[in-house]
Scaffold this motif. Structure first.
Motif, short mmCIF file in Angstrom:
data_model
loop_
_atom_site.label_atom_id
_atom_site.label_comp_id
_atom_site.label_asym_id
_atom_site.label_seq_id
_atom_site.Cartn_x
_atom_site.Cartn_y
_atom_site.Cartn_z
N THR A 1 0.78 -1.16 -0.17
CA THR A 1 -0.02 0.03 0.00
C THR A 1 0.77 1.14 0.13
O THR A 1 0.57 2.22 -0.58
N GLY A 2 2.07 1.30 0.77
CA GLY A 2 2.64 2.44 0.72
C GLY A 2 3.99 2.39 -0.18
O GLY A 2 4.85 3.49 -0.28
N GLY A 3 4.23 1.26 -0.90
CA GLY A 3 5.32 1.45 -1.87
C GLY A 3 6.76 1.29 -1.12
O GLY A 3 6.74 0.47 -0.13
N LEU A 4 7.68 1.89 -1.72
CA LEU A 4 9.03 1.90 -0.97
C LEU A 4 9.22 3.39 0.01
O LEU A 4 9.03 4.30 -0.63
N ARG A 5 9.73 2.98 1.07
CA ARG A 5 10.09 4.34 1.79
C ARG A 5 11.29 4.04 2.83
O ARG A 5 11.50 3.10 3.39
N THR A 6 12.25 5.06 2.65
CA THR A 6 13.58 4.91 3.16
C THR A 6 13.34 5.23 4.68
O THR A 6 12.84 6.43 5.05
N LEU A 7 13.90 4.30 5.33
CA LEU A 7 13.61 4.17 6.72
C LEU A 7 15.09 4.96 7.63
O LEU A 7 14.71 5.80 8.42
N HIS A 8 16.13 4.55 7.03
CA HIS A 8 17.38 5.00 7.64
C HIS A 8 18.68 4.82 6.44
O HIS A 8 18.34 3.89 5.82
N VAL A 9 19.45 5.99 6.59
CA VAL A 9 20.49 5.90 5.65
C VAL A 9 21.80 5.77 6.83
O VAL A 9 21.96 6.36 7.73
N LEU A 10 22.65 4.26 6.60
CA LEU A 10 23.39 3.98 7.30
C LEU A 10 24.65 4.94 7.14
O LEU A 10 25.23 4.86 6.13
N ASP A 11 25.42 5.32 8.33
CA ASP A 11 26.54 6.02 8.25
C ASP A 11 27.91 4.96 8.04
O ASP A 11 28.76 5.47 7.19
N THR A 12 27.85 3.96 8.80
CA THR A 12 28.75 3.00 8.68
C THR A 12 28.25 1.69 8.06
O THR A 12 27.07 1.37 8.78
N PRO A 13 28.87 1.13 7.09
CA PRO A 13 28.17 -0.13 6.30
C PRO A 13 28.24 -1.16 7.50
O PRO A 13 28.93 -1.36 8.33
N VAL A 14 27.28 -1.85 7.50
CA VAL A 14 26.78 -3.25 8.43
C VAL A 14 27.81 -4.36 7.69
O VAL A 14 27.68 -4.42 6.34
N GLN A 15 28.62 -4.87 8.21
CA GLN A 15 29.74 -5.94 8.08
C GLN A 15 29.05 -7.20 8.28
O GLN A 15 28.51 -7.25 9.41
N ASP A 16 29.35 -8.17 7.49
CA ASP A 16 29.08 -9.63 7.85
C ASP A 16 29.71 -10.08 8.99
O ASP A 16 31.11 -9.85 8.95
N ASP A 17 29.03 -10.89 9.90
CA ASP A 17 29.89 -11.40 11.23
C ASP A 17 30.39 -12.67 10.58
O ASP A 17 29.70 -13.55 10.26
N PRO A 18 31.69 -12.92 10.55
CA PRO A 18 32.23 -14.14 10.08
C PRO A 18 31.98 -15.35 11.18
O PRO A 18 32.05 -16.51 10.83
N ALA A 19 31.66 -15.13 12.33
CA ALA A 19 31.75 -16.08 13.33
C ALA A 19 30.07 -16.60 13.28
O ALA A 19 29.94 -17.71 13.78
N ALA A 20 29.25 -15.99 12.56
CA ALA A 20 27.98 -16.38 12.41
C ALA A 20 27.87 -17.72 11.22
O ALA A 20 28.54 -17.59 10.40
N PRO A 21 27.11 -18.65 11.65
CA PRO A 21 27.01 -19.54 10.87
C PRO A 21 26.22 -19.29 9.49
O PRO A 21 25.38 -18.67 9.59
N ALA A 22 26.80 -19.52 8.27
CA ALA A 22 26.32 -19.28 7.17
C ALA A 22 24.82 -20.16 6.78
O ALA A 22 24.65 -21.22 7.42
N ALA A 23 23.84 -19.32 6.19
CA ALA A 23 22.65 -19.94 5.99
C ALA A 23 22.78 -21.24 4.96
O ALA A 23 23.73 -20.97 3.90
#
Length: 137
Positions: A99-121
């Motif tokens: 109903t609302g289409g796309l809406r920007t919620l937040h622009v990240l200042d620092t990019p989110v990095q993948d956690d190497p310790a997390a098990p891969a899907a």
């Protein structure tokens, strides 16, 4: 009266001839089976050709490649979801709803990095990978 009789006879004669039993032609079952098999092989070959053609059409991508990348997507409702996008090194958190289409919620200042310790899907294997297993060495 003659005309009526002639018209009546003219209408019944073709019907009577059409209703007369006719000897059925002999059917050669071998030739009929061969015709069915060749037709089936033609249809299967056509299916493979259309699949090959569609893969070739999808492979045509611009030389520059894709500029927008979906990092992660998560549903938050029945039809709503949030999507983490990367555009030119900048990451955006976007909400998507029908109903609302796309809406920007937040622009990240620092990019989110993948956690190497997390098990891969677990990856979902495609049909091509399953067929590759059956291929003989």
């Amino acid at each position: 009266m003659r005309r009526f009789a002639a018209a009546l006879a003219g209408g019944f004669l073709p019907c009577a001839l059409m209703a007369a039993p006719v000897a059925a032609p002999a059917v050669d079952s071998g030739a009929e089976l061969l015709r069915v098999l060749v037709s089936l092989l033609g249809v299967v070959a056509l299916i493979f050709f259309v699949g090959w053609l569609s893969r070739r059409a999808q492979a045509r991508v611009r030389q520059g490649g894709r500029k927008i990348r979906v990092i992660e997507s998560m549903p938050v409702g029945v039809k709503e979801k949030i999507v983490l996008l990367e555009v030119g090194g900048t990451q955006l958190l976007v909400g998507a709803s029908p109903t609302g289409g796309l809406r920007t919620l937040h622009v990240l200042d620092t990019p989110v990095q993948d956690d190497p310790a997390a098990p891969a899907a677990p990856t979902i294997r495609g049909f091509r990978d399953v067929l590759a297993q059956w291929r003989r060495p």
